[in-house]
Scaffold this active site. Structure first.
Site, PDB file in Angstrom:
ATOM      1  N   ARG A 280     -67.340  79.999 -12.584  1.00  0.00           N
ATOM      2  CA  ARG A 280     -66.153  80.715 -13.214  1.00  0.00           C
ATOM      3  C   ARG A 280     -65.370  79.962 -13.836  1.00  0.00           C
ATOM      4  O   ARG A 280     -64.732  80.391 -14.943  1.00  0.00           O
ATOM      5  CB  ARG A 280     -65.507  81.504 -11.914  1.00  0.00           C
ATOM      6  N   ARG A 316     -67.002  93.836 -10.965  1.00  0.00           N
ATOM      7  CA  ARG A 316     -66.122  93.104 -10.326  1.00  0.00           C
ATOM      8  C   ARG A 316     -65.002  93.747  -9.557  1.00  0.00           C
ATOM      9  O   ARG A 316     -64.817  93.717  -8.374  1.00  0.00           O
ATOM     10  CB  ARG A 316     -65.660  91.938 -11.102  1.00  0.00           C
ATOM     11  N   CYS A 345     -70.493 108.004 -12.834  1.00  0.00           N
ATOM     12  CA  CYS A 345     -70.033 109.047 -11.778  1.00  0.00           C
ATOM     13  C   CYS A 345     -69.744 108.609 -10.407  1.00  0.00           C
ATOM     14  O   CYS A 345     -70.697 108.655  -9.496  1.00  0.00           O
ATOM     15  CB  CYS A 345     -71.004 110.043 -11.747  1.00  0.00           C
TER      16      CYS A 345
HETATM   17  N1  LLP Z   1     -73.035  76.814  -6.626  1.00  0.00           N
HETATM   18  C1  LLP Z   1     -73.773  77.899  -5.853  1.00  0.00           C
HETATM   19  C2  LLP Z   1     -74.672  77.295  -4.862  1.00  0.00           C
HETATM   20  C3  LLP Z   1     -73.378  79.109  -5.635  1.00  0.00           C
HETATM   21  O1  LLP Z   1     -73.638  79.858  -4.904  1.00  0.00           O
HETATM   22  C4  LLP Z   1     -72.236  79.390  -6.708  1.00  0.00           C
HETATM   23  C5  LLP Z   1     -71.744  80.764  -6.643  1.00  0.00           C
HETATM   24  C6  LLP Z   1     -71.670  78.350  -7.495  1.00  0.00           C
HETATM   25  C7  LLP Z   1     -72.205  77.210  -7.599  1.00  0.00           C
HETATM   26  C8  LLP Z   1     -70.551  78.891  -8.817  1.00  0.00           C
HETATM   27  O2  LLP Z   1     -69.577  79.183  -8.012  1.00  0.00           O
HETATM   28  P1  LLP Z   1     -68.253  79.506  -9.007  1.00  0.00           P
HETATM   29  O3  LLP Z   1     -67.896  77.926  -9.658  1.00  0.00           O
HETATM   30  O4  LLP Z   1     -68.406  80.138 -10.186  1.00  0.00           O
HETATM   31  O5  LLP Z   1     -67.131  79.709  -8.184  1.00  0.00           O
HETATM   32  N2  LLP Z   1     -69.942  87.259  -8.321  1.00  0.00           N
HETATM   33  C9  LLP Z   1     -68.801  86.806  -7.719  1.00  0.00           C
HETATM   34  C10 LLP Z   1     -69.001  85.300  -7.564  1.00  0.00           C
HETATM   35  C11 LLP Z   1     -70.176  84.908  -6.836  1.00  0.00           C
HETATM   36  C12 LLP Z   1     -70.600  83.402  -6.645  1.00  0.00           C
HETATM   37  C13 LLP Z   1     -71.787  83.101  -6.003  1.00  0.00           C
HETATM   38  N3  LLP Z   1     -72.152  81.828  -6.277  1.00  0.00           N
HETATM   39  C14 LLP Z   1     -67.627  87.273  -8.443  1.00  0.00           C
HETATM   40  O6  LLP Z   1     -67.769  87.853  -9.441  1.00  0.00           O
HETATM   41  O7  LLP Z   1     -66.537  86.858  -7.895  1.00  0.00           O
END
Ligand code: LLP
Length: 428
Positions: A280, A316, A345
């Site tokens: 992110r 989201r 819908c």
């Molecule tokens: N590493 C692992 C093992 C993970 O499961 C994840 C994210 C990341 C790294 C990366 O995390 P970040 O730096 O992006 O926070 N769909 C959700 C977010 C799900 C994250 C899943 N794992 C949303 O839209 O907020």
């Protein structure tokens, strides 16, 4: 800092770098994800610079946040590897030019086929989520005449203080092995031929704004590393996962410089190569979802602005009640209070509730901001809608990096053959 260097008004019209979003809408149609190369690069460099105090490290972009080949290729150029969770993401990272050794394979439900595919490709390491997965991986690797590089993912039982649906480090979560069980499991797996256990991994959740939970988790991992060494294991690698959050209200993102200093301080005596898996933080601000207002319809308290982008394009808000700023591409200075919704819908197909936004009317263009992470990657063709197109902008050029795909093309449908024969028979 959170303002994306990539998007801003020029001559009253919102641009992605040097390209007017109105011209992209005209050329490509809507809804369309638009990414800024400059914004991606800036975030990638900011993250890397923040980790300057950490001597030995590797950074792998979490592909699930944005598997666009163009985005992955750009990050590869920035020296990033990939954190993947499926065979499909492995293909994406390799296609984008990443070296297999720079790829880490995470994920709680890898299939034996995917493990074999990863070994064949020669990925850098596989993060094991259970003892059983380690046994199976060891057996597969032995059959292939290999020794599988692996880390043991540990659940430190720390609450990341984020949305319940994206927290992963508490004891009731499905991820990793309980930290209390880790020394025993590590000991047993380290003895298995076919497995080259190099250390441990941790990831406690996503959209984490405060550093305290991360620090608490890392401290527990430090204690575990010391315990493993005391058992006689050589621990060379520790994967600290991802999780740093961004401010979707255009304020301050998680303090990445403070994160880098905290990591350096907590891990000073670990004597390992550290790995990071940001998703992110790198991509969120680098994308907008460009959409057109289909209708403005009166509502009880305020009107409904109905966009041509829906929850299938950007899940989201429906999934996590997530906030994304909404702005007109050519604002006229006036504002309105409106419910902003999509065409799908479902009542959950709602991007904003009674929100003060730029005044918009039928046919106007708008953007949903900060959707470069977990936007297109979570899109579906629900309601048999097309899969959204994706565009990358660099300077004053843009390219379609993923075409719009009709639902029927994406998922071809067939009647059972015996029905088709019947139908043919009748037609004859
Ligand atoms: N590493 C692992 C093992 C993970 O499961 C994840 C994210 C990341 C790294 C990366 O995390 P970040 O730096 O992006 O926070 N769909 C959700 C977010 C799900 C994250 C899943 N794992 C949303 O839209 O907020």
């Amino acid at each position: 800092m959170s303002a994306a260097p990539g998007f801003g008004p020029r001559g009253g019209v919102l641009h992605a770098e040097g390209v007017s979003l109105a011209s992209i809408a005209q050329a490509v149609g809507t809804p369309t994800y638009v990414y800024s190369a400059a914004s991606l690069r800036a975030a990638a460099r900011r993250f890397r610079e923040a980790l300057e105090p950490v001597p030995r490290k590797a950074i792998a972009f979490a592909v699930k946040a944005n598997p666009s080949r163009a985005v992955l290729h750009l990050l590869h150029e920035e020296g990033y590897g990939a954190d993947i969770v499926s065979g499909g993401e492995l293909t994406a990272a390799l296609d984008a030019g990443m070296a297999a050794r720079d790829i880490a394979f995470s994920g709680v439900g890898k299939t034996p086929d995917e493990l074999a595919q990863a070994l064949r490709a020669g990925v850098g390491h596989i993060n094991l989520e259970s003892e059983r997965e380690g046994e199976v991986l060891a057996a597969i690797a032995t059959r292939m005449g290999l020794s599988a590089p692996a880390l043991l993912r540990v659940n430190p039982d720390v609450d990341a203080g984020t949305h319940a649906k994206i927290t992963t480090g508490t004891s009731d979560s499905k991820f990793g092995v309980a930290i209390a069980d880790a020394p025993g499991i590590y000991d047993r797996l380290a003895r298995r031929p076919g497995l080259s256990l190099r250390g441990v991994a941790v990831h406690i959740g996503s959209q984490i704004m405060a550093l305290d939970p991360l620090e608490a988790a890392y401290r527990r991992i430090g204690e575990l590393v010391a315990a493993l060494r005391a058992q006689g294991h050589a621990v060379g690698d520790v994967d600290l996962g991802g999780g740093l959050g961004v401010d979707y209200h255009r304020g301050q993102d998680a303090d990445v410089a403070a994160y880098g200093m905290m990591v350096a301080r907590v891990t000073r005596d670990w004597d390992v190569t550290l790995m990071f898996e940001p998703g992110r933080y790198i991509a969120a601000h680098a994308g907008v979802l460009l959409t057109r207002v289909l209708w403005v319809k009166p509502g009880e308290d305020c009107p409904f602005v109905i966009l041509d982008a829906g929850m299938n394009d950007l899940a989201r808000p429906a999934l996590y009640d997530a906030w994304h700023d909404i702005a007109a591409v050519a604002p006229n200075g006036a504002t309105m209070r409106a419910h902003v919704v999509g065409p799908v819908c479902e009542s959950s197909d709602r991007f904003a509730r009674a929100r003060l936004i730029d005044r918009m009317g039928e046919g106007d263009l708008a953007v949903l901001r900060d959707v470069g992470a977990y936007g297109a990657s979570m899109a579906s063709c629900y309601n048999s809608r097309a899969l959204t197109a994706e565009v990358l902008v660099e300077g004053d050029r843009f390219a379609i990096v993923a075409p719009r795909i009709a639902a029927a093309e994406l998922r071809p449908q067939h009647l059972p053959s015996w029905w088709r024969e019947d139908a043919l028979g009748q037609a004859a």
